[in-house]
Write an enzyme that holds these catalytic residues in place. Sequence first.
Site, PDB file in Angstrom:
ATOM      1  N   TYR A   1       0.797  -1.232   0.000  1.00 16.11           N
ATOM      2  CA  TYR A   1       0.000   0.000   0.000  1.00 16.11           C
ATOM      3  C   TYR A   1       0.829   1.282   0.000  1.00 16.11           C
ATOM      4  CZ  TYR A   1      -3.801  -3.226   1.055  1.00 16.11           C
ATOM      5  OH  TYR A   1      -4.722  -4.248   0.977  1.00 16.11           O
TER       6      TYR A   1
ATOM      7  N   ASN B   1     -13.167   4.590  -1.695  1.00 18.58           N
ATOM      8  CA  ASN B   1     -12.373   3.369  -1.555  1.00 18.58           C
ATOM      9  C   ASN B   1     -13.047   2.575  -0.437  1.00 18.58           C
ATOM     10  OD1 ASN B   1     -10.640   1.293  -1.057  1.00 18.58           O
ATOM     11  ND2 ASN B   1      -8.785   2.540  -1.159  1.00 18.58           N
TER      12      ASN B   1
ATOM     13  N   ASP C   1     -26.497  -0.046  -2.113  1.00 18.62           N
ATOM     14  CA  ASP C   1     -27.842   0.543  -2.168  1.00 18.62           C
ATOM     15  C   ASP C   1     -27.791   2.055  -1.970  1.00 18.62           C
ATOM     16  OD1 ASP C   1     -29.121  -1.841  -2.681  1.00 18.62           O
ATOM     17  OD2 ASP C   1     -29.638  -2.242  -0.597  1.00 18.62           O
TER      18      ASP C   1
ATOM     19  N   HIS D   1      -9.248   1.899  -5.801  1.00 18.81           N
ATOM     20  CA  HIS D   1      -8.441   0.962  -5.018  1.00 18.81           C
ATOM     21  C   HIS D   1      -6.978   1.293  -5.244  1.00 18.81           C
ATOM     22  CE1 HIS D   1     -11.862  -1.472  -3.954  1.00 18.81           C
ATOM     23  NE2 HIS D   1     -12.277  -1.340  -5.201  1.00 18.81           N
TER      24      HIS D   1
ATOM     25  N   ARG E   1     -10.913 -10.810  -3.526  1.00 19.76           N
ATOM     26  CA  ARG E   1     -10.886  -9.338  -3.641  1.00 19.76           C
ATOM     27  C   ARG E   1     -11.390  -8.856  -4.996  1.00 19.76           C
ATOM     28  NH1 ARG E   1      -7.941  -7.462   0.700  1.00 19.76           N
ATOM     29  NH2 ARG E   1      -6.473  -8.989   1.498  1.00 19.76           N
TER      30      ARG E   1
HETATM   31  O1  CA2 Z   1      -6.317  -1.584  -2.777  1.00 21.69           O
HETATM   32  C1  CA2 Z   1      -7.168  -1.039  -2.061  1.00 21.69           C
HETATM   33  O2  CA2 Z   1      -7.273   0.175  -1.958  1.00 21.69           O
HETATM   34  C2  CA2 Z   1      -8.096  -1.904  -1.205  1.00 21.69           C
HETATM   35  O3  CA2 Z   1      -9.380  -1.308  -1.224  1.00 21.69           O
HETATM   36  C3  CA2 Z   1      -7.518  -1.874   0.194  1.00 21.69           C
HETATM   37  C4  CA2 Z   1      -8.284  -2.767   1.164  1.00 21.69           C
HETATM   38  C5  CA2 Z   1      -8.466  -4.165   0.611  1.00 21.69           C
HETATM   39  O4  CA2 Z   1      -9.324  -4.906   1.470  1.00 21.69           O
HETATM   40  C6  CA2 Z   1      -9.053  -4.148  -0.783  1.00 21.69           C
HETATM   41  O5  CA2 Z   1      -9.117  -5.487  -1.266  1.00 21.69           O
HETATM   42  C7  CA2 Z   1      -8.207  -3.313  -1.719  1.00 21.69           C
HETATM   43  C8  CA2 Z   1      -7.545  -2.877   2.483  1.00 21.69           C
HETATM   44  C9  CA2 Z   1      -7.358  -1.570   3.154  1.00 21.69           C
HETATM   45  C10 CA2 Z   1      -6.573  -1.841   4.385  1.00 21.69           C
HETATM   46  O6  CA2 Z   1      -5.831  -0.713   4.669  1.00 21.69           O
HETATM   47  C11 CA2 Z   1      -4.567  -0.909   5.111  1.00 21.69           C
HETATM   48  C12 CA2 Z   1      -3.803   0.197   5.134  1.00 21.69           C
HETATM   49  C13 CA2 Z   1      -2.512   0.094   5.546  1.00 21.69           C
HETATM   50  C14 CA2 Z   1      -1.992  -1.091   5.913  1.00 21.69           C
HETATM   51  C15 CA2 Z   1      -2.787  -2.204   5.887  1.00 21.69           C
HETATM   52  C16 CA2 Z   1      -4.088  -2.119   5.495  1.00 21.69           C
END
Ligand code: CA2
Length: 150
Positions: free
Chosen positions: A24, A76, A89, A102, A113
């Site tokens: 990320y 997001n 909805d 994302h 995912r």
């Molecule tokens: O890629 C993305 O932006 C996601 O929406 C991020 C989500 C994940 O569940 C989606 O499949 C894809 C996860 C967000 C979790 O946020 C974190 C931030 C920093 C470190 C770990 C998790």
Amino acid sequence: MDQKIFVLNGPNLNLLGTREPEKYGTTTLADVEKLCRTTCARFGLGLEFRQSNLEGQLVDWIQEALTSKAAGLIINPAGYTTTSIAILDALLMLKVPVIEVHITNIHARESFRQHSYVSKAARAVMAGFGVDGYALAITGIAGMIGATER
Ligand code: CA2
């Protein structure tokens, strides 16, 4: 600034930049908010930038976007992407453009995912551009609503 957009962030994104940087990145959510503010300002757009770990809170904010006549909404949905019919909805009630963002390319990740309920309500989806996807989504929404660069 009479046109305003909402940028909503789902669960765990408050930890952005502090965990799993290989996936990320190291940019924090506060940095993403600044990026969104700078990008909105280029188009003369106001911004409501929010994050919640709670599904119902996200639904309430989508309804607020509706009642406050936001010009567009970027979301997001994070972990709610694949589960939340309630968020879908709420988004379906909006007549203005919705863009799903994302940070990662969800289609190149685990199969669980790869399905998004939110996509059913989205005019466009941005995935895999890292946090730049937020700025790209704002630029895209600006085009959709006819906001021009100042
Ligand atoms: O890629 C993305 O932006 C996601 O929406 C991020 C989500 C994940 O569940 C989606 O499949 C894809 C996860 C967000 C979790 O946020 C974190 C931030 C920093 C470190 C770990 C998790």
